[in-house]
Design a protein around this motif. Structure first.
Motif, PDB file in Angstrom:
ATOM      1  N   GLU A   1       0.835  -1.203   0.000  1.00 22.41           N
ATOM      2  CA  GLU A   1       0.000   0.000   0.000  1.00 22.41           C
ATOM      3  C   GLU A   1       0.870   1.253   0.000  1.00 22.41           C
ATOM      4  N   PHE A   2       0.357   2.294  -0.654  1.00 21.86           N
ATOM      5  CA  PHE A   2       1.038   3.586  -0.624  1.00 21.86           C
ATOM      6  C   PHE A   2       0.970   4.132   0.800  1.00 21.86           C
ATOM      7  N   LEU A   3       2.052   4.765   1.219  1.00 19.40           N
ATOM      8  CA  LEU A   3       2.093   5.424   2.515  1.00 19.40           C
ATOM      9  C   LEU A   3       2.237   6.923   2.303  1.00 19.40           C
ATOM     10  N   TYR A   4       1.604   7.671   3.186  1.00 21.80           N
ATOM     11  CA  TYR A   4       1.673   9.133   3.129  1.00 21.80           C
ATOM     12  C   TYR A   4       2.108   9.662   4.476  1.00 21.80           C
ATOM     13  N   ARG A   5       3.029  10.615   4.477  1.00 23.27           N
ATOM     14  CA  ARG A   5       3.425  11.301   5.704  1.00 23.27           C
ATOM     15  C   ARG A   5       2.610  12.587   5.776  1.00 23.27           C
ATOM     16  N   ARG A   6       1.801  12.678   6.827  1.00 20.41           N
ATOM     17  CA  ARG A   6       0.909  13.829   6.993  1.00 20.41           C
ATOM     18  C   ARG A   6       1.613  14.990   7.675  1.00 20.41           C
ATOM     19  N   ALA A   7       0.922  16.097   7.772  1.00 15.09           N
ATOM     20  CA  ALA A   7       1.469  17.312   8.379  1.00 15.09           C
ATOM     21  C   ALA A   7       1.923  17.086   9.816  1.00 15.09           C
ATOM     22  N   ASP A   8       1.255  16.169  10.528  1.00 18.06           N
ATOM     23  CA  ASP A   8       1.643  15.888  11.918  1.00 18.06           C
ATOM     24  C   ASP A   8       2.814  14.905  12.005  1.00 18.06           C
ATOM     25  N   GLY A   9       3.350  14.480  10.844  1.00 13.33           N
ATOM     26  CA  GLY A   9       4.491  13.574  10.808  1.00 13.33           C
ATOM     27  C   GLY A   9       4.127  12.103  10.810  1.00 13.33           C
ATOM     28  N   GLN A  10       2.858  11.809  11.028  1.00 13.64           N
ATOM     29  CA  GLN A  10       2.409  10.427  11.092  1.00 13.64           C
ATOM     30  C   GLN A  10       2.320   9.810   9.693  1.00 13.64           C
ATOM     31  N   LEU A  11       2.697   8.527   9.586  1.00 14.68           N
ATOM     32  CA  LEU A  11       2.533   7.786   8.331  1.00 14.68           C
ATOM     33  C   LEU A  11       1.167   7.129   8.321  1.00 14.68           C
ATOM     34  N   VAL A  12       0.441   7.287   7.218  1.00 17.88           N
ATOM     35  CA  VAL A  12      -0.858   6.630   7.074  1.00 17.88           C
ATOM     36  C   VAL A  12      -0.859   5.829   5.775  1.00 17.88           C
ATOM     37  N   ALA A  13      -1.519   4.687   5.814  1.00 23.10           N
ATOM     38  CA  ALA A  13      -1.575   3.797   4.657  1.00 23.10           C
ATOM     39  C   ALA A  13      -2.821   4.066   3.829  1.00 23.10           C
ATOM     40  N   ASP A  14      -2.661   3.952   2.516  1.00 23.45           N
ATOM     41  CA  ASP A  14      -3.775   4.030   1.571  1.00 23.45           C
ATOM     42  C   ASP A  14      -4.046   2.607   1.114  1.00 23.45           C
ATOM     43  N   PHE A  15      -5.029   1.965   1.704  1.00 29.68           N
ATOM     44  CA  PHE A  15      -5.288   0.559   1.412  1.00 29.68           C
ATOM     45  C   PHE A  15      -5.984   0.348   0.072  1.00 29.68           C
ATOM     46  N   TYR A  16      -6.355   1.432  -0.611  1.00 24.73           N
ATOM     47  CA  TYR A  16      -7.016   1.329  -1.908  1.00 24.73           C
ATOM     48  C   TYR A  16      -6.055   1.520  -3.077  1.00 24.73           C
ATOM     49  N   ASN A  17      -4.878   2.062  -2.800  1.00 26.19           N
ATOM     50  CA  ASN A  17      -3.898   2.319  -3.859  1.00 26.19           C
ATOM     51  C   ASN A  17      -2.533   1.836  -3.390  1.00 26.19           C
ATOM     52  N   GLY A  18      -1.806   1.222  -4.330  1.00 21.45           N
ATOM     53  CA  GLY A  18      -0.500   0.724  -3.937  1.00 21.45           C
ATOM     54  C   GLY A  18       0.281   0.173  -5.106  1.00 21.45           C
ATOM     55  N   PHE A  19       1.348  -0.533  -4.754  1.00 19.27           N
ATOM     56  CA  PHE A  19       2.271  -1.112  -5.719  1.00 19.27           C
ATOM     57  C   PHE A  19       1.759  -2.465  -6.210  1.00 19.27           C
ATOM     58  N   ALA A  20       2.169  -2.855  -7.408  1.00 17.69           N
ATOM     59  CA  ALA A  20       1.816  -4.165  -7.959  1.00 17.69           C
ATOM     60  C   ALA A  20       2.572  -5.280  -7.238  1.00 17.69           C
ATOM     61  N   ALA A  21       3.718  -4.960  -6.661  1.00 13.85           N
ATOM     62  CA  ALA A  21       4.530  -5.892  -5.877  1.00 13.85           C
ATOM     63  C   ALA A  21       5.170  -5.072  -4.767  1.00 13.85           C
ATOM     64  N   GLY A  22       5.895  -5.716  -3.896  1.00 13.92           N
ATOM     65  CA  GLY A  22       6.564  -4.995  -2.822  1.00 13.92           C
ATOM     66  C   GLY A  22       7.609  -4.041  -3.379  1.00 13.92           C
ATOM     67  N   PRO A  23       7.876  -2.921  -2.690  1.00 14.57           N
ATOM     68  CA  PRO A  23       8.868  -1.957  -3.176  1.00 14.57           C
ATOM     69  C   PRO A  23      10.237  -2.576  -3.445  1.00 14.57           C
ATOM     70  N   GLY A  24      10.696  -3.482  -2.599  1.00 12.89           N
ATOM     71  CA  GLY A  24      11.984  -4.130  -2.813  1.00 12.89           C
ATOM     72  C   GLY A  24      12.030  -4.908  -4.114  1.00 12.89           C
ATOM     73  N   GLU A  25      10.955  -5.641  -4.406  1.00 12.31           N
ATOM     74  CA  GLU A  25      10.879  -6.404  -5.660  1.00 12.31           C
ATOM     75  C   GLU A  25      10.904  -5.474  -6.876  1.00 12.31           C
ATOM     76  N   LEU A  26      10.168  -4.391  -6.798  1.00  7.84           N
ATOM     77  CA  LEU A  26      10.105  -3.451  -7.919  1.00  7.84           C
ATOM     78  C   LEU A  26      11.450  -2.753  -8.143  1.00  7.84           C
ATOM     79  N   VAL A  27      12.110  -2.350  -7.063  1.00  7.34           N
ATOM     80  CA  VAL A  27      13.417  -1.696  -7.193  1.00  7.34           C
ATOM     81  C   VAL A  27      14.455  -2.690  -7.719  1.00  7.34           C
ATOM     82  N   THR A  28      14.396  -3.936  -7.263  1.00 10.48           N
ATOM     83  CA  THR A  28      15.317  -4.966  -7.765  1.00 10.48           C
ATOM     84  C   THR A  28      15.163  -5.134  -9.270  1.00 10.48           C
ATOM     85  N   ALA A  29      13.942  -5.296  -9.740  1.00  6.28           N
ATOM     86  CA  ALA A  29      13.691  -5.506 -11.176  1.00  6.28           C
ATOM     87  C   ALA A  29      14.135  -4.299 -11.989  1.00  6.28           C
ATOM     88  N   ALA A  30      13.796  -3.100 -11.529  1.00  2.00           N
ATOM     89  CA  ALA A  30      14.170  -1.886 -12.268  1.00  2.00           C
ATOM     90  C   ALA A  30      15.679  -1.699 -12.290  1.00  2.00           C
TER      91      ALA A  30
END
Length: 181
Positions: free
Chosen positions: A29-58
């Protein structure tokens, strides 16, 4: 890729190992850092695979296209290479702390390790961080921002490999030069 591939292929082979992803960025899931510094997850939008897998392939595809190495081996190939590229995605999030300046943030640590008769030796240790300003905070803009941030990081990594043979052998550059010989 906007730059031309590297100047001269070297006979050395490089094996790209799977990139790890540091928590809490290791989900899809995409993560967003809000004005208060907290990270919140967007469970409706995200990556097709984990970030590590995508960075490895690229990274693997980018380095194959660079012309800098005789061979670039992706994870899962049983052959060994004298050099291995390893890395960690340290952070990947949409920065919404300033509402009028949303940005995609990508932070990656990269290591190149040489296997030799004396054991394994770290020859390159670099951290690459990119922040890409976005037109808005929409998931589509964030995805494009991540792609641009990764392209910038991979371009910097490629230039570092390519420029090493043109720079005097001092300190860390000497260790990287050994990688390219």
């Amino acid at each position: 890729r906007s730059a031309a591939p590297g100047s001269a292929a070297r006979s050395v082979a490089l094996k790209v190992k799977p990139f790890r992803t540091a928590p809490p960025y290791d989900g899809r899931e995409f993560l967003y850092r809000r004005a208060d510094g907290q990270l919140v997850a967007d469970f409706y939008n995200g990556f097709a695979a984990g970030p590590g897998e995508l960075v490895t392939a690229a990274t693997t595809e980018w380095l194959k296209g660079s012309g800098l190495f005789g061979a670039v081996l992706e994870p899962g190939i049983s052959a060994d290479a004298a050099y291995a590229l390893e890395g960690t995605v340290l952070a990947v999030y949409g920065d919404l702390r300033e509402a009028k300046r949303p940005a995609a943030v990508l932070d990656v640590q990269v290591y190149v390790v040489r296997a030799g008769p004396e054991g394994r030796e770290l020859v390159l240790d670099r951290r690459f961080s990119e922040r890409v300003d976005l037109p808005d905070a929409a998931p589509e803009a964030l995805a494009k921002g991540y792609n641009e941030a990764l392209a910038r990081i991979l371009g910097r990594l490629e230039r570092e490999f390519d420029e090493c043979e043109q720079v005097g052998a001092v300190g860390a550059v000497a260790r990287v030069q050994a990688l390219l010989d």
